[in-house]
Scaffold this active site. Structure first.
Site: not given
Length: 379
Positions: A187, A222, A264-266, A268, A270, A321, A346
């Site tokens: 990416h 990350h 903070k809701v992970m 969502f 980018h 994710d 990765r």
């Protein structure tokens, strides 16, 4: 004197050129060596995509056969590496195990300090082949289970699942895992990849650069987001006897409350994609297949409720994710192993960037603007 322009987080800075991948925020597209990632996920194996990232072209039949034979013959976990893993507490995070294992693999490699193109490609291939054994063994030892040896008659994804769970996975599970590996493979200049290139620019060896990249990936901003997604599902409560609609109602209410509390809701948003992560539709299809295979409609309900509430309140779309976390959960992976799975994929992108950096190297050394006290005397 003109004040310098500071780009916090290097936002908007073009640090170098790369021929490996292209992230286009305007069209929400991702290309690997010119190929759309969703087409690669639909038509290729992870092994083919790894070859593409390293060699610029997809392999022909003979090239793929040679590559697959190498990968399958280099899967076994060396006793020295297994011993190093066994020294680590099962209370430590699996990312610490992954980082340590890669460091030991580098220290033991016969060509550790050789950064020629041939040596780096061989080291990248070896690391790709061996790392699944690290992840599979680490999950098993945390459960009090014995190591399972790799099988050379299985492809990369099928063998990964075999070593982790001790049984042959259904074809649709293997395919979903294969898709996830392809989507996570590369990416562009994300934080961990740029870390690998910075380390490589000092002329450090490949394993040192990958070890540093793992350190960057450990951070929740990350690589830890797929784990955080499952923690959200677990906080809401996963009820296997619940209908899709019931689960959606509960998860939507949870999200409304979380946003009201400014949590903070992970999973969502980018940094690059502003109108949706291009990888999500393909990964969501893999998740749908797993929900159907395991007959778990409540997982889709939780997914849909959170997504709908976030869209209504913030117009923020999911990133890769978000569907990847529940997909790995349904397969049977422990939540804390999700980011090491990210590493397994990765490694291909990181090492492709390492080799690209070596081929046209310049030491990466940006400037900083001092904002401390003026010069003064020591009393």
């Amino acid at each position: 004197m003109t004040e310098p322009t500071i780009h916090k987080g290097l936002a908007g800075v073009t640090a170098d050129v790369t021929a490996i991948s292209k992230v286009n925020s305007d069209t929400n597209s991702l290309l690997y060596r010119g190929y759309p990632v969703q087409e690669l996920a639909a038509k290729c194996s992870f092994e083919q995509v790894a070859y593409l990232l390293w060699n610029s072209e997809l392999p022909n039949d003979s090239e793929l056969k040679a590559f697959v034979n190498f990968e399958r013959s280099h899967r076994k976990l060396d006793e020295n590496v297994k011993g190093a893993i066994d020294l680590l507490s099962t209370a430590c995070h699996p990312m610490d195990v992954a980082r340590t294992a890669v460091s030991v693999l580098g220290a033991n490699h016969a060509r550790a300090q050789d950064s020629s193109p041939e040596a780096n490609l061989e080291k990248a291939m070896s690391l790709l082949a061996t790392f699944p054994s690290v992840v599979a063994y680490d999950q098993r030892r945390r459960r009090g289970e014995e190591l399972i040896e790799p099988r050379e008659d299985l492809d990369y994804s099928a063998n990964f699942l075999w070593m982790t769970f001790g049984e042959e996975a259904a074809p649709e599970v293997v395919e979903a895992f294969n898709v996830s590996m392809i989507l996570y493979a590369e990416h562009s200049f994300n934080a961990s990849t740029f870390t690998a290139r910075v380390i490589t620019s000092t002329l450090a060896d490949l394993h040192s650069a990958v070890t540093g990249a793992i350190g960057a990936l450990k951070g929740p901003l990350h690589g830890g987001a797929n784990e955080a997604v499952m923690h959200t599902f677990e906080e809401i409560g996963i009820r296997k006897d619940e209908s899709l609609d019931e689960a959606a109602t509960r998860s939507k209410a949870w999200m409304v409350d979380a946003l009201a509390q400014k949590k903070k809701v992970m999973g969502f948003g980018h940094r690059v994609y502003k109108n949706g992560d291009s990888r999500v539709p393909t990964m969501k299809s893999a998740l749908d297949a797993m929900i159907k295979h395991y007959d778990r409609p409540e997982m889709l309900g939780l997914y849909n409720g959170l997504e709908a509430a976030m869209e209504e309140a913030k117009q923020i779309k999911p990133n890769l994710d978000y569907p990847a976390g529940p997909t790995y959960n349904l397969m049977g992976f422990d939540t804390e192993m999700f980011t090491p799975l990210f590493i397994a994929a990765r490694i291909t992108g990181w090492t492709a960037h390492i080799m690209e950096q070596v081929a046209d190297n310049a030491l990466i050394r940006p400037l900083s603007e001092y904002n401390g006290p003026e010069q003064r005397q020591v009393p």
